[in-house]
Structure formats: C-alpha cells, structure tokens
Scaffold this motif. Structure first.
Motif, short mmCIF file in Angstrom:
data_model
loop_
_atom_site.label_atom_id
_atom_site.label_comp_id
_atom_site.label_asym_id
_atom_site.label_seq_id
_atom_site.Cartn_x
_atom_site.Cartn_y
_atom_site.Cartn_z
N PRO A 41 1.17 -1.18 -0.48
CA PRO A 41 0.33 -0.37 0.09
C PRO A 41 0.46 1.14 -0.33
N SER A 42 0.15 2.13 -0.55
CA SER A 42 1.13 3.75 -0.86
C SER A 42 1.30 4.56 0.78
N LEU A 43 0.36 3.80 1.66
CA LEU A 43 0.93 4.51 2.87
C LEU A 43 1.87 4.05 3.69
N PHE A 63 -2.13 11.84 -4.65
CA PHE A 63 -1.86 10.03 -4.67
C PHE A 63 -2.52 9.38 -4.08
N LEU A 64 -1.75 9.90 -2.59
CA LEU A 64 -1.53 9.09 -0.99
C LEU A 64 -3.50 8.63 -1.45
N LEU A 65 -4.65 9.40 -1.32
CA LEU A 65 -5.88 9.97 -0.65
C LEU A 65 -6.17 8.11 -2.53
N ARG A 79 -6.32 10.32 9.40
CA ARG A 79 -4.74 10.44 9.73
C ARG A 79 -4.00 11.16 8.45
N THR A 80 -4.75 10.65 7.44
CA THR A 80 -4.04 11.14 6.26
C THR A 80 -4.40 12.77 5.80
N HIS A 81 -5.49 12.98 6.75
CA HIS A 81 -6.32 14.11 6.66
C HIS A 81 -6.00 15.13 8.09
#
Length: 566
Positions: A41-43, A63-65, A79-81
């Motif tokens: 996964p990109s995370l 890209f990540l989202l 968490r990315t937000h």
C-alpha cells in the motif's frame, strides 16, 4: 522509529537509511505506483518518505488519498487528513477535491460535505466531486440541487448527473437532462463516450427503441469511435429494447475488439429473448476464440437454460463454472439453479439447492422457489417461501400480494381478506401493473384501469372493439387470474383493463396496420394477457413484443417465442 527503520531495510534494501535520500518527486512516483498495488500500500511508502525526512509537496497527498478506496480505509484517510492540515496543504484545490473523493469512496458523505463547505470558492472539479459523492451515495435529489447551483458546468458535471438518474431508476429524467445538455451547444459540455453510455443505458431500461436508435445515429454523427465500451452499451440497449437483430449487427461490427463484456452482453441478450440454442452456440464460439468467460457470462448462460427448460444442461454449465474456470458461484447463480429446478417442477431439488447454499438465502432465492412452487401448485412450499420473504422484507408489498393470490386461487377468501387487511393496517400498498409503449418517439405509460390519458375515451373504445373480435375468434377470459372476490362479469371486466391491453389499444389508434408494437411491463405478464396477445397477433396480423420483469415475449401469428414457458 527503530522498528520502522528495520521494516524499511528488510523490505526495500535500496531505501536503507544509509543510502542517499530520494527527493519528493521520486517518492510521489512510488506512492502513485503503489496506489494500484494491493500488496504494498502507498501509505507504507509515505511513512518511509517521512522517516527519510522528505517533506510532502502538493502532489503527495492527492496520490496518497487515491489508495483509500473502501470504508475499511476510512481511519487511514482521516489520519492522512490530519497530516494534510499539519503540512499546510488543506487550502490547495487539488488536495481538497481529493479529500472529497476519498471520503465519498470510504462511505463518509458528511465529511465530504464538510470539506466542500470549508472551501471559500469551490472550483469546478470540487463541485463535480461533491455531486459525484452524492450520486454514489444515492442522494440524487441533493446532487441535482447542487448541480443547479453550480456557477459553471462541464461535460463531467452533466454526465455525472445523467448517470445518477440512470442509477436511481429515473431514466426519463436522465433523457430529459441529456436533451437540455444538447441545447447548450457549448464545446465544454459536448457529450462524450461516457455520457452516451449512460444515455444508452437509460434507453435500454425504458425499452425506448426509437430513442436508442436516435442516440446511435448521434454517436455516428459526432464521429465517436464505437469502441468496446460503447459497442457493449449499444448491444445491451438494443437487446433490452427488443431488437436482437440490431444487437447482433453491432456485435458483428465490433470484430476483433470484442472483450468478455461484449460477448456476455450478446449472450445475455439472446438469453432474455429466448434464443437458447443460439445463446449456447455463441458461448462455445467465445471459448473457441480464447475469450475467458466470467461470472456475468455464466449468469447469462444459466438464464438461457432457465428459459429453455434445459435442466441437465444448466447443471453442466454450473459445474463447468466452478470446476473448469474456478469461478465461485454468487447468490445470483444459485438463484438461477433454484429457478431452473422450480420451473421444471423439481421443487424438492430446488429446495435441496437452497439448503446446500454457502450463503443465507435472500429475496431472490425465495422468489425463485416461490415462482416454481406456484407454477406447479405446491401450496405448502408457496406459503413457506412467502413467509420467508416477508420476514426478510416486512414491507415488501409483492410478498403479501403473492400470499393473497395463493389463497385466492384456493378460494380461501377469508384468508385473502385477512392478508389485505394486514397490508392496509401496515400501510403497505400493492405495486400497480404498468405498461409503457413508445409511439412517435414519445413514451406513454398505462396502469391497470387507467383513465388518466388524454385519449382515454378513444382507447377504451378501441379496446372494446379488439375484445369483441377476440371473442368471435374464440377467446374466453381466464377469470382464475382475477384474484378478487367478484362475479364472473366483474372478473372479465377486470381482465380487459390490464395495462398491456390498454397499451396495445393505444398503439392500434396511433400506428398503421402491420406496425410492430413494443411494450415494457413492470410485472410478470399474466396467463390471460398472454393468451389474449397471442390471439391479437393472429387476428390483427401484428407483431407484438412484450418485455416483462422476467424476459421477452415475441408474439407472431398466434404464437409466442416463450412457447408458453415463462
């Protein structure tokens, strides 16, 4: 931190901390590549990027989202937000649009609206994203309200809204919106292949052949390439509109471009029209050309076996699907097998399939079992199936009506009244029979006993004339189909006012003798209407095509393509 470093060195030796640190462009490229990979996964790439003290830029988070594509990813998305807020990119339009898409895909529409509401001046992509989010969540009315408020629109805005109406079943509104779109004659809103695919789907669902033919001509006029996507849409539309000949023509013209979906669409079209042998022959040709069938293909093949009563052949294909192609049957495949046995009168075998299923039976399964047991007079299994339907869907009007019908056929009028009173007490109303016919490019709807049409008087006069000629030709109303406690005269009158008969009478007024009539009905055609329309096709020398909720019936010269097996 040590654990993370250990993970990095063990999984990606080239990214060990002692090596030179790639810049953000390289990391962004890796993140983007990993959005398409389930295994890595990109995370995890983003976390390695942060461990290397590389700061994200404007491209990193969009890209990540993209990698958060299901409700199970919602917490990671949140968490990315938070990282976005801390990184100072929350006001970037591209990032905001990506956040709206992420929350929508993860099933959190409220958060998508919150992000949109925090944008001072939303740009066009942001508007399109929030409209798409509402459409995906089934809130088409909200999407339309926002669509009407947009300061500007492009082809994506219009296409998304048209597709939303098709998905929600409001195909008439989809076609009306498409007409509005065409009137603008602006380059930015010129329909594209995606738009046309949605419009063709609307035509197919409505059974609007004249509309569909016009859309096909429009595609050719605009110089759009009929690729495999548009070609499959055209095949599906023509098949659903009753013109299997035109579907065959498009299928042939696709030539080498045909993929599994195009083959499946043609096989499905032949199946619903009752061309069982041709359907199975085409399935063999598909394999000869090294096109691997999928679950959709096998569903169409099983459907052909159901309509043709090919029990042993159907079971062969069911086993082939599992053993030769490794396809795990879905509940729809099991439903086809239950239907296959039920229609053939093998109720016990159908019940054995239900009991052996690896998943819990749903409405489809109980409906298939009910259909077969009703057809062959197994009252006990009928009652059992209906009760299971009501347990699954307490407000399913069809289940109550079917139970009432079973009692009525047995003459148990007290039980009929009890079920009807129960429906009234619960506020459950029967879905009325509705037939739609396209005349002169305009769609006309008729309901049972309908008197709302402007030409009702002329329609009823024509219907009376038709019924008189039918009786002279030997027609006798099948009053067993009237499941009300009426006298024989009342039952005959009720039969004559069925929606498909009204649609035929209207078509007789509006079309020249010999013109084919195509009708789309929302319910299963009843035995009496089936007998009557066969006779109409012979007495008046008319081809009449009826698409009910199960299949197509092509009436010609007093015969039906279903061979009275439906």
């Amino acid at each position: 931190m040590r654990a993370a470093s250990k993970l990095i060195s063990s999984t990606h030796p080239s990214l060990h901390l002692s090596h030179p640190t790639p810049d953000s462009f390289t990391w962004n490229t890796l993140i983007r590549a990993h959005t398409r990979s389930v295994a890595r996964p990109s995370l995890s790439v983003y976390l390695r990027m942060r461990l290397h003290a590389v700061l994200p830029d404007l491209r990193t988070f969009p890209f990540l989202l993209q990698s958060f594509a299901s409700p199970s990813n919602l917490q990671s998305g949140k968490r990315t937000h938070a990282h976005i807020l801390r990184s100072g990119f929350a006001s970037d339009a591209f990032v905001q649009t990506s956040l709206i898409n992420m929350y929508s895909t993860c099933g959190c529409l409220d958060s998508a609206h919150q992000v949109f509401g925090e944008i001072p001046l939303p740009d066009l992509p942001s508007w399109n994203s929030i409209i798409s989010a509402n459409v995906k969540s089934g809130f088409v009315g909200v999407a339309r309200h926002m669509f009407d408020e947009m300061p500007q629109r492009n082809v994506i805005s219009w296409s998304c809204m048209i597709d939303g109406y098709v998905r929600s079943g409001d195909c008439k509104e989809a076609l009306a919106l498409f007409r509005d779109m065409q009137l603008l004659e602006v380059e930015e809103v010129r329909p594209n292949e995606y738009t046309m695919s949605s419009v063709l789907s609307a035509c197919g669902r409505l059974g609007a052949l004249e509309h569909g033919k016009w859309v096909h001509a429009y595609i050719d006029k605009c110089g759009m390439e009929v690729d495999v996507v548009l070609g499959t849409s055209l095949i599906d539309m023509y098949a659903k509109c009753g013109s299997v000949e035109r579907a065959r023509q498009v299928f042939t013209e696709l030539g080498w471009k045909k993929d599994v979906m195009a083959w499946s669409a043609m096989i499905s079209g032949l199946a619903m029209h009752g061309h069982g042998k041709e359907c199975l022959d085409l399935f063999s040709r598909m394999q000869d050309q090294w096109v691997r069938p999928n679950a959709v293909t096998f569903l169409a093949v099983l459907c052909a076996c159901v309509h043709a009563g090919l029990v042993s052949k159907g079971m062969e294909y069911f086993e082939m699907m599992r053993e030769e192609f490794g396809i795990t049957p879905t509940i729809q495949h099991y439903g086809s097998i239950v239907d296959l046995y039920g229609r053939a009168g093998l109720i016990e075998k159908a019940w054995d399939v239900v009991k052996s299923m690896p998943m819990k039976p749903d409405v489809l399964i109980w409906g298939a079992l009910l259909s077969g047991s009703r057809m062959h007079g197994d009252v006990e299994m009928c009652e059992f199936s209906i009760k299971q339907l009501i347990e699954l869907e307490p407000n399913n009007s069809g289940a109550y009506v079917l139970l009432s019908n079973v009692y009525a056929k047995m003459g148990r009028w007290e039980d009929v009244r009890y079920v009807r009173d129960l429906m009234e007490a619960k506020g459950i109303r029967k879905v009325p029979g509705c037939s739609m016919v396209e005349v002169g490019g305009i769609l006309h709807e008729f309901f049972v006993g309908d008197e709302s049409h402007p030409e009702t008087r002329e329609i009823y006069q024509m219907l009376e004339e038709i019924m008189k000629k039918l009786k002279l030709a030997g027609y006798v109303g099948n009053t067993r189909e009237v499941l009300l406690d009426l006298d024989e005269e009342g039952k005959e009158l009720a039969l004559s006012l069925h929606s498909e008969k009204l649609a035929i009478a209207f078509s007789f007024i509006k079309t020249r003798p010999g013109t084919p009539i195509r009708i789309v009905k929302n319910l299963r055609i009843c035995v009496d209407c089936h007998v009557a329309i066969k006779l109409i096709s012979r007495v008046f020398n008319r081809e009449i095509v009826v698409r009910d909720c199960n299949r197509f019936h092509h009436f010609r010269y007093g015969l039906c393509s279903c061979k009275d097996y439906w």
